[in-house]
Design a protein around this motif. Structure first.
Motif, PDB file in Angstrom:
ATOM      1  N   MET A  43       0.792  -1.177  -0.181  1.00 34.85           N
ATOM      2  CA  MET A  43       0.032  -0.379  -0.180  1.00 34.85           C
ATOM      3  C   MET A  43       0.258   1.130  -0.078  1.00 34.85           C
ATOM      4  O   MET A  43       1.887   0.720   0.574  1.00 34.85           O
ATOM      5  N   LYS A  44       0.792   1.971  -0.527  1.00 31.75           N
ATOM      6  CA  LYS A  44       1.377   3.131  -0.539  1.00 31.75           C
ATOM      7  C   LYS A  44       0.241   4.175  -0.337  1.00 31.75           C
ATOM      8  O   LYS A  44      -0.856   4.032  -0.424  1.00 31.75           O
ATOM      9  N   ASP A  45       0.614   5.931   0.458  1.00 30.26           N
ATOM     10  CA  ASP A  45      -0.273   7.171   0.126  1.00 30.26           C
ATOM     11  C   ASP A  45      -0.131   7.991  -0.950  1.00 30.26           C
ATOM     12  O   ASP A  45       0.967   7.796  -2.212  1.00 30.26           O
ATOM     13  N   ALA A  46      -0.382   9.134  -1.215  1.00 32.03           N
ATOM     14  CA  ALA A  46      -0.816   9.560  -1.952  1.00 32.03           C
ATOM     15  C   ALA A  46       0.491   9.890  -2.828  1.00 32.03           C
ATOM     16  O   ALA A  46       1.438  11.287  -3.677  1.00 32.03           O
ATOM     17  N   SER A  47       1.602  10.328  -1.472  1.00 30.82           N
ATOM     18  CA  SER A  47       3.029  10.700  -2.010  1.00 30.82           C
ATOM     19  C   SER A  47       3.941   9.057  -2.545  1.00 30.82           C
ATOM     20  O   SER A  47       5.260   9.509  -2.483  1.00 30.82           O
ATOM     21  N   HIS A  48       2.875   8.785  -2.793  1.00 25.29           N
ATOM     22  CA  HIS A  48       3.816   6.808  -2.770  1.00 25.29           C
ATOM     23  C   HIS A  48       5.541   6.468  -1.984  1.00 25.29           C
ATOM     24  O   HIS A  48       5.796   5.844  -2.134  1.00 25.29           O
ATOM     25  N   ARG A  49       4.537   6.670  -0.598  1.00 19.96           N
ATOM     26  CA  ARG A  49       4.852   6.457   0.504  1.00 19.96           C
ATOM     27  C   ARG A  49       4.890   5.022   0.479  1.00 19.96           C
ATOM     28  O   ARG A  49       3.734   4.909   0.893  1.00 19.96           O
ATOM     29  N   PRO A  50       5.597   3.640   0.693  1.00 14.87           N
ATOM     30  CA  PRO A  50       5.160   2.920   1.085  1.00 14.87           C
ATOM     31  C   PRO A  50       4.294   2.247   2.694  1.00 14.87           C
ATOM     32  O   PRO A  50       5.271   3.213   3.174  1.00 14.87           O
ATOM     33  N   ILE A  51       3.320   2.347   2.880  1.00 13.27           N
ATOM     34  CA  ILE A  51       2.123   2.201   4.723  1.00 13.27           C
ATOM     35  C   ILE A  51       2.091   0.648   4.810  1.00 13.27           C
ATOM     36  O   ILE A  51       1.573   1.462   5.991  1.00 13.27           O
ATOM     37  N   GLY A  52       2.043   0.320   4.430  1.00 19.06           N
ATOM     38  CA  GLY A  52       1.747  -1.053   4.573  1.00 19.06           C
ATOM     39  C   GLY A  52       1.708  -2.372   3.058  1.00 19.06           C
ATOM     40  O   GLY A  52       2.148  -1.949   2.532  1.00 19.06           O
TER      41      GLY A  52
END
Length: 334
Positions: free
Chosen positions: A146-155
């Motif tokens: 999973m990624k956030d809006a800044s393409h950072r992995p979050i899960g």
């Protein structure tokens, strides 16, 4: 973690049940001088009361106005399932802020708080997908980072499809990736997932305002976040009435109100230096100030802030031309 474990329903029921038992015990003790039959009847009544409160799905009338609060992550899962009825399972594996374990924080099959297993953790640690057919051969799981809006992995997010021999696994994987990528545009960061979906239930959702935000987002792939603050009849604190990161009903903060009152835009780089926000007033089609809209872009040192601000103004102006009145913003989306 408190938000993950559905505290409002279970904890309130337990507390009231415990209180009922305490009251019942006190009542029984105070009437011990009565006949054995009378004491027995009181005990039966107390037990019935406690069982009524603890029975799943049964809540005493006093609790009817206090439903469990839904976190934003669960709303996102619910939206995915509604948009893709062909999907069997959706589950988000995330490590909540200040938590020690990666757990399921939202799904359409429960299991909230269940720790990530070895396969889940491998996806999170390596970034490589987990692709598997279950033992029965009737389901195919695609688990992705999973990624956030800044393409950072979050899960990790697991998406399970009905399956039969010969089905195109590659097509199912691509569908899951598209869902994951669309989802990323709705997540500001990990903590955002744990927030309440609704900060004020009186502010409607799925409105024309949300349609304007979604349309602007679709037309501008480089925009990370759009949030619209407008006062409503039920909430005069200029809450968020539409955004791509939830927080519906969240009241305007001091910076938001300063923009609305003075008409001066707020230009800001975030603490990590990778986002730039331009917040400016929102007008209706007649030129009346009705609120504010914040637009957030990806950013790195040296980027042209004035150009980004100008683009944000263009987004706000395009919205304004479509807004006849504030009431129109709160009507159901077309």
């Amino acid at each position: 973690m408190r938000a993950v474990q559905r505290p409002c329903g279970s904890r309130i029921r337990f507390t009231v049940a415990a209180r009922s038992r305490s009251i019942a015990k006190s009542t029984v003790n105070s009437t011990a001088h009565q006949t054995g039959t009378g004491v027995h009847m009181l005990r039966v009544a107390a037990l019935a009361s406690a069982l009524f409160i603890l029975t799943p799905g049964v809540v005493a009338p006093v609790l009817a106005a206090e439903p469990p609060r839904k976190i934003y992550a669960q709303e996102l899962v619910d939206q995915i399932v509604a948009a893709h009825p062909e999907i069997a399972v959706v589950a988000m594996h995330v490590k909540p802020p200040k938590a020690s374990d990666n757990v399921i924080i939202a799904s359409n099959i429960g299991r909230i708080g269940k720790k990530a297993d070895a396969d889940d953790q491998r996806v999170i640690d390596t970034g490589m997908p987990n692709l598997s057919v279950n033992k029965a051969g009737d389901r195919y799981e695609v688990e992705l980072v999973m990624k956030d809006a800044s393409h950072r992995p979050i899960g990790a997010i697991g998406i399970v499809f009905p399956y039969k021999a010969g089905d195109d696994r590659n097509a199912l994987q691509k569908k899951a990736e598209k869902i994951r990528d669309d989802l990323a545009r709705r997540i500001s960061h990990v903590a955002n997932l744990m927030e309440n979906y609704l900060f004020d239930a009186s502010v409607p959702t799925h409105t024309f305002a949300q349609h304007l935000v979604d349309t602007a987002l679709d037309a501008n792939g480089d925009i990370i976040i759009i949030a619209m603050h407008v006062a409503t009849k039920s909430n005069a604190s200029y809450p968020i009435i539409a955004s791509n990161i939830g927080r519906i009903g969240k009241k305007a903060d001091e910076d938001d109100m300063d923009v609305i009152k003075t008409g001066k835009p707020k230009l800001e780089i975030n603490e990590t230096g990778d986002r730039f926000e331009s917040e400016g007033v929102l007008h209706d089609a007649g030129g009346k100030v009705i609120g504010a809209v914040g637009v957030v872009f990806p950013y790195k040192k040296g980027d042209d802030q004035e150009a980004l601000h100008k683009k944000a103004d263009e987004v706000r102006d395009a919205m304004a031309r479509q807004i006849a009145t504030v009431d129109a913003l709160l009507q159901p989306a077309p």
